[in-house]
Scaffold this motif. Sequence first.
Motif, mmCIF file in Angstrom:
data_model
loop_
_atom_site.group_PDB
_atom_site.id
_atom_site.type_symbol
_atom_site.label_atom_id
_atom_site.label_comp_id
_atom_site.label_asym_id
_atom_site.label_seq_id
_atom_site.Cartn_x
_atom_site.Cartn_y
_atom_site.Cartn_z
ATOM 1 N N UNK A 91 0.832 -1.203 0.000
ATOM 2 C CA UNK A 91 0.000 0.000 0.000
ATOM 3 C C UNK A 91 0.870 1.258 0.000
ATOM 4 N N UNK A 92 0.251 2.358 -0.377
ATOM 5 C CA UNK A 92 0.987 3.627 -0.473
ATOM 6 C C UNK A 92 1.185 4.268 0.899
ATOM 7 N N UNK A 93 2.139 5.151 0.935
ATOM 8 C CA UNK A 93 2.465 5.892 2.148
ATOM 9 C C UNK A 93 1.288 6.786 2.536
ATOM 10 N N UNK A 94 0.917 6.746 3.811
ATOM 11 C CA UNK A 94 -0.210 7.536 4.310
ATOM 12 C C UNK A 94 0.308 8.624 5.234
ATOM 13 N N UNK A 95 -0.210 9.822 5.072
ATOM 14 C CA UNK A 95 0.161 10.937 5.943
ATOM 15 C C UNK A 95 -1.052 11.406 6.732
ATOM 16 N N UNK A 96 -0.809 11.896 7.934
ATOM 17 C CA UNK A 96 -1.879 12.451 8.750
ATOM 18 C C UNK A 96 -2.270 13.820 8.199
ATOM 19 N N UNK A 97 -3.317 14.403 8.752
ATOM 20 C CA UNK A 97 -3.744 15.733 8.317
ATOM 21 C C UNK A 97 -2.682 16.785 8.602
ATOM 22 N N UNK A 155 0.472 16.236 8.082
ATOM 23 C CA UNK A 155 1.574 16.030 7.143
ATOM 24 C C UNK A 155 2.682 15.112 7.624
ATOM 25 N N UNK A 156 2.413 14.275 8.643
ATOM 26 C CA UNK A 156 3.413 13.354 9.179
ATOM 27 C C UNK A 156 3.036 11.934 8.773
ATOM 28 N N UNK A 157 4.031 11.137 8.411
ATOM 29 C CA UNK A 157 3.776 9.747 8.023
ATOM 30 C C UNK A 157 3.048 9.038 9.163
ATOM 31 N N UNK A 158 1.984 8.302 8.831
ATOM 32 C CA UNK A 158 1.040 7.812 9.833
ATOM 33 C C UNK A 158 1.677 6.891 10.873
ATOM 34 N N UNK A 159 2.476 5.920 10.448
ATOM 35 C CA UNK A 159 3.060 4.985 11.416
ATOM 36 C C UNK A 159 4.069 5.675 12.325
ATOM 37 N N UNK A 160 4.831 6.596 11.777
ATOM 38 C CA UNK A 160 5.781 7.349 12.593
ATOM 39 C C UNK A 160 5.039 8.176 13.635
ATOM 40 N N UNK A 161 3.897 8.726 13.232
ATOM 41 C CA UNK A 161 3.116 9.574 14.125
ATOM 42 C C UNK A 161 2.463 8.764 15.244
ATOM 43 N N UNK A 194 16.796 10.145 8.045
ATOM 44 C CA UNK A 194 15.353 10.033 7.835
ATOM 45 C C UNK A 194 15.064 9.022 6.727
ATOM 46 N N UNK A 195 13.906 8.391 6.806
ATOM 47 C CA UNK A 195 13.491 7.432 5.793
ATOM 48 C C UNK A 195 12.813 8.196 4.662
ATOM 49 N N UNK A 196 13.562 8.428 3.575
ATOM 50 C CA UNK A 196 13.038 9.222 2.467
ATOM 51 C C UNK A 196 11.950 8.448 1.721
ATOM 52 N N UNK A 197 11.132 9.183 0.988
ATOM 53 C CA UNK A 197 9.979 8.576 0.335
ATOM 54 C C UNK A 197 10.376 7.515 -0.689
ATOM 55 N N UNK A 215 8.973 -0.953 11.356
ATOM 56 C CA UNK A 215 10.112 -1.358 12.191
ATOM 57 C C UNK A 215 10.845 -0.140 12.743
ATOM 58 N N UNK A 216 10.986 0.886 11.917
ATOM 59 C CA UNK A 216 11.691 2.099 12.350
ATOM 60 C C UNK A 216 10.923 2.807 13.458
ATOM 61 N N UNK A 217 9.594 2.820 13.375
ATOM 62 C CA UNK A 217 8.799 3.476 14.422
ATOM 63 C C UNK A 217 8.935 2.734 15.749
ATOM 64 N N UNK A 218 9.029 1.413 15.701
ATOM 65 C CA UNK A 218 9.191 0.631 16.928
ATOM 66 C C UNK A 218 10.584 0.818 17.514
#
Length: 420
Positions: A158-164, A166-172, A217-220, A230-233
């Motif tokens: 699936x594609x990268x998802x961002x919050x409202x 503008x932060x990547x969802x899993x990182x957030x 940082x994990x670039x797009x 894994x990086x968020x954990x």
Amino acid sequence: MPIPFFFAVLENGLPEWWPEWARDPWTVFQVAATAGFLYVLKRYFSGALSLAERNMHGRVVMITGGTSGIGAIVAEQLAARGAQVILLTHLPPSNPFLADYIGELRARTNNQMIYAEQVDLASLHSVRQFATKWIDNAPPRRLDMIILCAATLTPPGKRRIETEEGIEEMWMVNYLANFHLLGILSPALRAQPFDRDVRIIMPTCSSYIKSPSLDNALIKKEWSPGKAYARSKLALMVFGQAFQKHLDAYERPDKLPMNSRVIFVDPGFSRTPGMRRWLTRGSLWGLFVYLATYLVSWFFLKSPLMGAQSILCAAMDPDLGKGQGGKLIKECIEVDFARLDVKDEVVAKKLWEASDKLIEKTEKEQAAVRVLEKKRQDEKEKEKKESEKAEEIESLVNSIKKGKEAEKKTSRRKGKKSAQ
């Protein structure tokens, strides 16, 4: 009945309806051995059962992700032992589904001290609103335990998802929201009396072992769901160690040692909504395959109840309330970290500073957006009021005109009558 049947078999042999394969001792042995092996294997994959117990009456426990999966089991088990449970949920407490869930949970646990507070972990503003409301209390509110069970993942492919914001969802959700929440609640944790055993439990995942380094940082272009999760954990674990040092560095007014401890927990692989989303790849076809092969996942994956055992151990084991914090619990025992950079102070400092800058930048941008939005809303309200006022004036003018026309008609009628 089994005893007479047993004696009848000894005297007369097996009855005629007895299957042919069951008359062969070797076949019976093979079947029994296979069944025993499968039972032992299933028991192994189910993991360890926590034997720790603790008096939870009167203790205040704050839980994220406490309405589904492992978090729901943990919340129910602690509530059943008398703890006051505060569920941080995405939905408002007035939501009928959430209200029904809490009502049922209260009935099952015979505990009325279960509440919900709305916190959207995908929004820094929502986290700040809740946390500042919590600490803006005199005297400080009691807080014995924080369990951070909430997590999200993007299915493979699936594609990268961002919050409202503008932060990547899993990182957030998996890391930054917890960083922000604990950062604001830090004074409340440090203000707890010395005789309280305060624990901050951070469930993690063994996927942190294969995480890319946190130095960059994990670039797009290099982003993938597996790497991002894994990086968020890993980031949560590095922050947890740094947060423990942050707590230990605080000098209490009573000069006593710090009583707050961070405990990491690896619950293992369980049949949770997140795992199901990962296995199904977030598709209907994947869900069909998952249901068709459910026996496989049932056999090799833990149930949510067994997945919660290590977290319950971390919450109730008396030995974990002593000594240094920052321990990792897996299968209800303490284990070593699989990566050295979890305790790397240089990595932790860089991560902490980067997280602070990202939060500061995002909150400033969102504050400006909210100001503009409020200005637009005020303008709309102003236009609406002016429009309503104009309509009232127009209605009043029309009423006056109609009144004058009615008077003219009446005067004409009177004039005609007098002429006659």
